[in-house]
Write an enzyme that holds these catalytic residues in place. Structure first.
Site, PDB file in Angstrom:
ATOM      1  N   ASN A  10       2.934  -5.291  -5.855  1.00  0.00           N
ATOM      2  CA  ASN A  10       4.210  -4.879  -5.257  1.00  0.00           C
ATOM      3  C   ASN A  10       4.288  -5.501  -3.869  1.00  0.00           C
ATOM      4  O   ASN A  10       3.659  -5.018  -2.932  1.00  0.00           O
ATOM      5  CB  ASN A  10       4.268  -3.349  -5.173  1.00  0.00           C
ATOM      6  CG  ASN A  10       5.519  -2.872  -4.449  1.00  0.00           C
ATOM      7  OD1 ASN A  10       6.474  -3.635  -4.283  1.00  0.00           O
ATOM      8  ND2 ASN A  10       5.516  -1.625  -4.025  1.00  0.00           N
ATOM      9  N   TRP A  11       5.080  -6.544  -3.762  1.00  0.00           N
ATOM     10  CA  TRP A  11       5.180  -7.232  -2.461  1.00  0.00           C
ATOM     11  C   TRP A  11       6.052  -6.492  -1.461  1.00  0.00           C
ATOM     12  O   TRP A  11       6.076  -6.848  -0.291  1.00  0.00           O
ATOM     13  CB  TRP A  11       5.792  -8.619  -2.663  1.00  0.00           C
ATOM     14  CG  TRP A  11       4.883  -9.614  -3.282  1.00  0.00           C
ATOM     15  CD1 TRP A  11       3.599  -9.434  -3.710  1.00  0.00           C
ATOM     16  CD2 TRP A  11       5.203 -10.989  -3.537  1.00  0.00           C
ATOM     17  NE1 TRP A  11       3.097 -10.601  -4.218  1.00  0.00           N
ATOM     18  CE2 TRP A  11       4.077 -11.567  -4.119  1.00  0.00           C
ATOM     19  CE3 TRP A  11       6.339 -11.760  -3.336  1.00  0.00           C
ATOM     20  CZ2 TRP A  11       4.038 -12.909  -4.503  1.00  0.00           C
ATOM     21  CZ3 TRP A  11       6.310 -13.090  -3.712  1.00  0.00           C
ATOM     22  CH2 TRP A  11       5.167 -13.666  -4.289  1.00  0.00           C
ATOM     23  N   LYS A  12       6.834  -5.528  -1.929  1.00  0.00           N
ATOM     24  CA  LYS A  12       7.797  -4.842  -1.053  1.00  0.00           C
ATOM     25  C   LYS A  12       8.702  -5.885  -0.394  1.00  0.00           C
ATOM     26  O   LYS A  12       9.030  -6.889  -1.019  1.00  0.00           O
ATOM     27  CB  LYS A  12       7.061  -3.968  -0.023  1.00  0.00           C
ATOM     28  CG  LYS A  12       5.927  -3.150  -0.659  1.00  0.00           C
ATOM     29  CD  LYS A  12       5.341  -2.144   0.255  1.00  0.00           C
ATOM     30  CE  LYS A  12       4.163  -1.479  -0.425  1.00  0.00           C
ATOM     31  NZ  LYS A  12       3.728  -0.271   0.233  1.00  0.00           N
ATOM     32  N   HIS A  96       9.452   4.182  -6.658  1.00  0.00           N
ATOM     33  CA  HIS A  96       8.402   4.005  -5.651  1.00  0.00           C
ATOM     34  C   HIS A  96       8.629   5.014  -4.522  1.00  0.00           C
ATOM     35  O   HIS A  96       9.764   5.309  -4.166  1.00  0.00           O
ATOM     36  CB  HIS A  96       8.426   2.567  -5.106  1.00  0.00           C
ATOM     37  CG  HIS A  96       7.223   2.283  -4.271  1.00  0.00           C
ATOM     38  ND1 HIS A  96       7.137   2.669  -2.958  1.00  0.00           N
ATOM     39  CD2 HIS A  96       6.037   1.677  -4.568  1.00  0.00           C
ATOM     40  CE1 HIS A  96       5.948   2.304  -2.482  1.00  0.00           C
ATOM     41  NE2 HIS A  96       5.262   1.712  -3.442  1.00  0.00           N
ATOM     42  N   GLU A  98       8.507   4.796  -1.441  1.00  0.00           N
ATOM     43  CA  GLU A  98       9.332   4.316  -0.318  1.00  0.00           C
ATOM     44  C   GLU A  98      10.810   4.400  -0.678  1.00  0.00           C
ATOM     45  O   GLU A  98      11.651   4.679   0.176  1.00  0.00           O
ATOM     46  CB  GLU A  98       8.919   2.883   0.062  1.00  0.00           C
ATOM     47  CG  GLU A  98       7.570   2.881   0.767  1.00  0.00           C
ATOM     48  CD  GLU A  98       6.753   1.633   0.566  1.00  0.00           C
ATOM     49  OE1 GLU A  98       7.306   0.604   0.130  1.00  0.00           O
ATOM     50  OE2 GLU A  98       5.544   1.677   0.850  1.00  0.00           O
ATOM     51  N   GLU A 168       0.624   7.224  -7.477  1.00  0.00           N
ATOM     52  CA  GLU A 168       0.447   6.720  -6.123  1.00  0.00           C
ATOM     53  C   GLU A 168       0.530   7.873  -5.120  1.00  0.00           C
ATOM     54  O   GLU A 168       1.635   8.247  -4.691  1.00  0.00           O
ATOM     55  CB  GLU A 168       1.524   5.687  -5.794  1.00  0.00           C
ATOM     56  CG  GLU A 168       1.485   4.471  -6.700  1.00  0.00           C
ATOM     57  CD  GLU A 168       2.011   3.236  -5.975  1.00  0.00           C
ATOM     58  OE1 GLU A 168       1.292   2.245  -5.934  1.00  0.00           O
ATOM     59  OE2 GLU A 168       3.127   3.290  -5.436  1.00  0.00           O
ATOM     60  N   GLY A 174      -0.671   2.253   1.873  1.00  0.00           N
ATOM     61  CA  GLY A 174      -0.593   1.493   3.117  1.00  0.00           C
ATOM     62  C   GLY A 174      -1.394   2.098   4.257  1.00  0.00           C
ATOM     63  O   GLY A 174      -1.225   1.709   5.406  1.00  0.00           O
ATOM     64  N   SER A 213      -3.806   1.708  -1.394  1.00  0.00           N
ATOM     65  CA  SER A 213      -4.896   1.032  -0.677  1.00  0.00           C
ATOM     66  C   SER A 213      -5.983   0.486  -1.613  1.00  0.00           C
ATOM     67  O   SER A 213      -7.178   0.562  -1.301  1.00  0.00           O
ATOM     68  CB  SER A 213      -5.500   1.955   0.385  1.00  0.00           C
ATOM     69  OG  SER A 213      -4.509   2.297   1.348  1.00  0.00           O
ATOM     70  N   GLY A 234      -0.211  -2.913  -3.227  1.00  0.00           N
ATOM     71  CA  GLY A 234       0.745  -3.333  -2.214  1.00  0.00           C
ATOM     72  C   GLY A 234       0.138  -4.382  -1.298  1.00  0.00           C
ATOM     73  O   GLY A 234       0.057  -5.569  -1.623  1.00  0.00           O
ATOM     74  N   GLY A 235      -0.343  -3.946  -0.138  1.00  0.00           N
ATOM     75  CA  GLY A 235      -0.814  -4.862   0.909  1.00  0.00           C
ATOM     76  C   GLY A 235      -1.760  -5.948   0.419  1.00  0.00           C
ATOM     77  O   GLY A 235      -1.585  -7.131   0.747  1.00  0.00           O
TER      78      GLY A 235
END
Ligand code: PEP
Length: 251
Positions: A10-12, A96, A98, A168, A174, A213, A234-235
């Site tokens: 997930n690059w966001k 998600h 966010e 999640e 994150g 994470s 993600g990151g």
């Protein structure tokens, strides 16, 4: 039942089209020989077409990060499932945290979005998870139960196994505070039990990922838990070398 491991990036809101193109050219040779893991990359909307074209014929699938549930209409800034399938996007992240937190995505909307994605031929990755105060208050089970029941209410039992679920925990996204393998296993076993309650067959077949994470050095232990079928990353997915290492950990 054996379930094919599944790793999604997930690059966001990261990477331009040029950066996305550079990434996929770096990733493909690193994962080309891995044929026992489903590999998914979810770039921003603008990079979808270029990524689909570059990944065509490879084992990497390209998904969107959101969609609207309707077929068309006055919904400024939104895209439909049909717009995604027209350019050969294969799936979509839905719910998600966010989007729930910053864009007011509700369980009611998700109850419409998940069947709309399936109806259009997109594989949904439905995200669920508790926040820190809910975990501290021992409400994790209640939150997950409510989200799973509401978000999948309109999906027929026969199609439940076509959904991928990502557990999640919001406190782990994150933050560098990964859930322990036991915490991930416990929550994901609970989710699997909820699906089994509707259909034993779907419960055994559905893929349920952990997200929060995940890094190259903790992925293997998380994914080796009996009910954890992969990861939503993600990151660490922003670097093709790190993402390929996580895919290898699942192979
Ligand atoms: C995510 O946003 O889906 C996620 C899991 O992020 P991170 O890996 O950065 O915690």
């Amino acid at each position: 039942m054996s379930r094919t491991p599944y790793i999604a990036a997930n690059w966001k809101m990261n990477k331009t089209v040029a950066e996305a193109e550079e990434y996929i050219q770096a990733l493909l040779p690193k994962v080309g020989a891995i044929d026992d893991v489903e590999i998914v990359v979810c770039p921003p909307f603008l990079a979808l077409q270029a990524m689909v074209d570059s990944a065509r014929g490879s084992s990497v699938q390209i998904y969107a990060q959101n969609m609207h549930e309707g077929d068309e209409g006055a919904f400024t800034g939104e895209v439909t499932a049909g717009m995604l399938t027209e350019i050969d996007v294969q799936g979509v992240i839905l719910g998600h945290s966010e989007r729930r937190q910053y864009f007011n995505e509700t369980d009611e909307a998700l109850a419409r979005k998940v069947p709309a994605a399936l109806g259009a031929g997109l594989e949904p990755i439905l995200c669920v998870g508790e926040n820190e105060s809910q975990r501290d208050a021992d409400e994790t089970e209640a939150v997950l139960t409510r989200q799973i029941q509401a978000d999948l209410a309109e999906v027929p039992d026969a199609r439940l196994s076509e959904v991928v679920i990502a557990y999640e925990p919001i406190w782990a996204i994150g933050t560098g505070r990964t859930a322990t393998p036991d915490q991930a296993q416990e929550a994901i076993a609970l989710i699997r039990g909820l699906i089994e309650g509707r259909s034993a067959e779907a419960g055994a077949a559905i893929r349920i990922l952990y997200g929060g994470s995940v890094k190259p050095d903790n992925a293997a232990e998380l994914i080796s838990q009996p009910d954890v079928d992969g990861a939503l990353v993600g990151g660490a997915s922003l670097d093709p070398g790190d993402f390929a290492a996580i895919v290898r950990a699942a192979a």
